[in-house]
Design a protein around this motif. Structure first.
Motif, mmCIF file in Angstrom:
data_model
loop_
_atom_site.group_PDB
_atom_site.id
_atom_site.type_symbol
_atom_site.label_atom_id
_atom_site.label_comp_id
_atom_site.label_asym_id
_atom_site.label_seq_id
_atom_site.Cartn_x
_atom_site.Cartn_y
_atom_site.Cartn_z
ATOM 1 N N ALA A 281 0.832 -1.209 0.000
ATOM 2 C CA ALA A 281 0.000 0.000 0.000
ATOM 3 C C ALA A 281 0.864 1.256 0.000
ATOM 4 C CB ALA A 281 -0.926 -0.010 1.217
ATOM 5 N N VAL A 282 1.914 1.283 0.825
ATOM 6 C CA VAL A 282 2.802 2.452 0.870
ATOM 7 C C VAL A 282 3.514 2.622 -0.466
ATOM 8 C CG1 VAL A 282 4.857 3.420 1.974
ATOM 9 C CG2 VAL A 282 3.095 2.328 3.359
ATOM 10 N N SER A 283 3.969 1.518 -1.051
ATOM 11 C CA SER A 283 4.662 1.597 -2.339
ATOM 12 C C SER A 283 3.753 2.127 -3.437
ATOM 13 C CB SER A 283 5.215 0.217 -2.716
ATOM 14 O OG SER A 283 6.154 -0.235 -1.765
ATOM 15 N N VAL A 284 2.507 1.646 -3.461
ATOM 16 C CA VAL A 284 1.553 2.122 -4.476
ATOM 17 C C VAL A 284 1.279 3.609 -4.275
ATOM 18 C CG1 VAL A 284 -0.837 1.954 -5.246
ATOM 19 C CG2 VAL A 284 0.498 -0.126 -4.895
ATOM 20 N N ALA A 285 1.142 4.043 -3.029
ATOM 21 C CA ALA A 285 0.903 5.463 -2.757
ATOM 22 C C ALA A 285 2.066 6.316 -3.250
ATOM 23 C CB ALA A 285 0.682 5.677 -1.260
ATOM 24 N N VAL A 286 3.291 5.834 -3.048
ATOM 25 C CA VAL A 286 4.468 6.574 -3.514
ATOM 26 C C VAL A 286 4.517 6.588 -5.039
ATOM 27 C CG1 VAL A 286 6.990 6.478 -3.621
ATOM 28 C CG2 VAL A 286 5.822 6.226 -1.428
ATOM 29 N N LEU A 287 4.215 5.463 -5.644
ATOM 30 C CA LEU A 287 4.212 5.399 -7.108
ATOM 31 C C LEU A 287 3.175 6.350 -7.695
ATOM 32 C CD1 LEU A 287 4.481 1.532 -7.618
ATOM 33 C CD2 LEU A 287 6.245 3.207 -8.112
ATOM 34 N N TRP A 288 2.033 6.438 -7.050
ATOM 35 C CA TRP A 288 0.926 7.208 -7.600
ATOM 36 C C TRP A 288 1.031 8.695 -7.280
ATOM 37 C CZ3 TRP A 288 -2.194 6.442 -11.383
ATOM 38 C CH2 TRP A 288 -3.347 7.228 -11.524
ATOM 39 N N ARG A 289 1.438 9.025 -6.057
ATOM 40 C CA ARG A 289 1.386 10.412 -5.615
ATOM 41 C C ARG A 289 2.756 11.026 -5.328
ATOM 42 N NH1 ARG A 289 -3.117 11.511 -1.206
ATOM 43 N NH2 ARG A 289 -2.637 13.602 -2.003
ATOM 44 N N GLY A 290 3.819 10.240 -5.492
ATOM 45 C CA GLY A 290 5.148 10.740 -5.181
ATOM 46 C C GLY A 290 5.602 11.834 -6.133
ATOM 47 N N ASP A 291 6.574 12.600 -5.676
ATOM 48 C CA ASP A 291 7.124 13.702 -6.461
ATOM 49 C C ASP A 291 8.326 13.193 -7.258
ATOM 50 O OD1 ASP A 291 8.207 15.995 -7.502
ATOM 51 O OD2 ASP A 291 8.348 17.076 -5.595
#
Length: 462
Positions: free
Chosen positions: A345-355
């Motif tokens: 979940a954290v990885s997907v969030a970073v992939l989707w919303r990361g800078d």
């Protein structure tokens, strides 16, 4: 003055051989070092940038040098590094024989394989007697199993051995760690200056007590992977994804752990082609560096890796104090599945919303979360985390590195080591959550501010 005090405290701490005899006393010395480090880093905020950069560089060299004042104090890993380098220089694959194997007895010396009375004391493992029947032991840990270190690490051990004069023992690896830690400082400063960051946050790595203790005194090879990781993320940030992927692959082929930063390297990536530009060269470099050793070895190049994972309890939550925070609220059998789901979940969030211009920010979130969920018991693992904190500036994550050191050293002074480990990681998690909440509060305007902003926007549009 604070930096000078930190250097003096580090010398005082590293020269004290209390890991086995007085872990509580050693912990108080660690605490003094961390307190001086925190005060020095806090004071640096008021120093003009140009002078701050000079202080960070000079301080990095001085702090790193403090790790040279004593032989390795809290880890025997560097002795295995020296042995692997010696074995390779003799034309033997390090993956084919355990150190205790009689086939390599001709390579033994009195430093790594003491005889008779020199075998008294901690950190000595028994091996078969010498050819004349004299009792023999070794400074190497796990002498009956094959090495687990990846190929870039092994190449580093070989090169250090080839460049070292005879009889220098542990010093070349410590000097290599010192040089690499200062090199990491240089790369951090370069990245922060060019990417509009605050170069003063480089002090979070340059002056951190974990660096002289783990990268220099204990000479852990993790610092090689840290250097490749920082440089790789810097290249990815400026969209040099191919070359960035190559360096990240070299980092993974040094210690495997840097693989956890790959979701951060893909922060905000939307196209498969852009993701492949990082992942394909990273995988190719990892595979190609293993290839020469695979061709030269009879046994598996993964050595004792599987056994190490099992020994450390990562497969069975009840075996050791892994997943300590998860096990506070979940049955043991649930710990690993929940950890995998949380990391996904954290990885997907970073992939989707990361800078994408700050891939180290996502890398810090994923890496720090992994540490809090896995609760590792070895303090040198946190070197990677410390470097990411220096890039990103979220200093509260340094408490995770403190927790690792407390779990590794301080817990030895207590009967219930698992309770100590759980407590220190829980404190670190609370600090991280508090830091997140505080930063969110500072950046999120209140209702009154939002209404004023909306009115102003409408007026400007009118």
């Amino acid at each position: 003055m604070l930096l000078a005090g930190l250097a003096a405290a580090l010398v005082w701490t590293i020269r004290y051989d209390g890991y086995h005899s007085d872990p509580a006393g050693l912990s108080w010395r660690y605490a003094a070092c961390w307190a001086l480090f925190a005060a020095a880093a806090w004071a640096l905020r008021k120093v003009p940038v140009r002078q701050a950069v000079a202080l960070v560089i000079a301080g990095s060299a001085v702090v790193a040098a403090t790790g040279l004042v004593a032989p390795p104090r809290t880890s025997t890993d560097s002795y295995r590094y020296a042995w692997d380098g010696r074995v390779q220089a003799a034309g033997v694959s390090p993956y084919d024989h355990a150190p205790a194997d009689a086939a390599l007895s001709a390579l033994r010396d009195d430093w790594l394989f003491p005889l008779d009375d020199a075998c008294q004391g901690p950190d000595r493992a028994a091996v078969p007697p010498a050819s004349d029947g004299t009792p023999q032991c070794t400074r190497l840990n796990r002498p009956s199993v094959h090495t687990i270190y990846p190929p870039v690490a092994e190449a580093y051990f070989l090169n250090v051995h080839l460049l070292s004069p005879d009889g220098t023992r542990h010093k070349p690896l410590q000097l290599g760690g010192a040089a690499l830690s200062v090199a990491v400082t240089g790369v951090l400063l370069l990245v922060l200056r060019r990417r509009g960051g605050d170069p003063r946050t480089a002090a979070y790595w340059a002056w951190c007590p974990a660096v002289p203790v783990e990268a220099v005194n204990n000479a852990h090879v993790d610092v090689v992977g840290v250097l490749f990781t920082v440089a790789g993320l810097a290249l990815v940030a400026v969209r040099h994804r191919l070359s960035g992927g190559v360096l990240l692959g070299a980092a993974v082929a040094t210690k495997l752990m840097p693989a956890v930063v790959l979701p951060g390297a893909l922060s905000g990536v939307r196209r498969v082609r852009d993701a492949a530009a990082v992942l394909v060269p990273a995988a190719a470099v990892t595979a190609l560096t293993y290839l020469p050793y695979a061709l030269a070895s009879r046994d598996s190049v993964f050595g004792y890796l599987g056994g190490y994972v099992e020994e450390e309890g990562y497969g069975d939550a009840a075996a050791r104090d892994r997943y300590a925070l998860l096990r506070l609220v979940l049955p043991d059998d649930w710990a690993l599945p929940v950890l995998l789901a949380a990391m996904a979940a954290v990885s997907v969030a970073v992939l989707w919303r990361g800078d994408p211009s700050r891939p180290w920010s996502g890398a810090l979130l994923v890496t720090g979360t992994a540490f809090l969920l896995l609760t590792p018991g070895y303090s040198w693992y946190a070197l990677l985390l410390v470097a990411l904190v220096a890039l990103d500036g979220r200093w509260e994550w340094l408490l995770v590195a403190v927790a690792g050191a407390a779990r590794y050293v301080t817990a030895r002074a207590f009967d219930d080591r698992e309770l100590v480990g759980t407590t220190v990681y829980a404190i670190a998690a609370a600090a991280v959550l508090a830091g997140w909440a505080l930063r969110r509060r500072r950046t999120d305007p209140g209702p009154g501010q939002r209404r004023a902003g909306t009115t102003g926007t409408a007026a400007a549009a009118g």
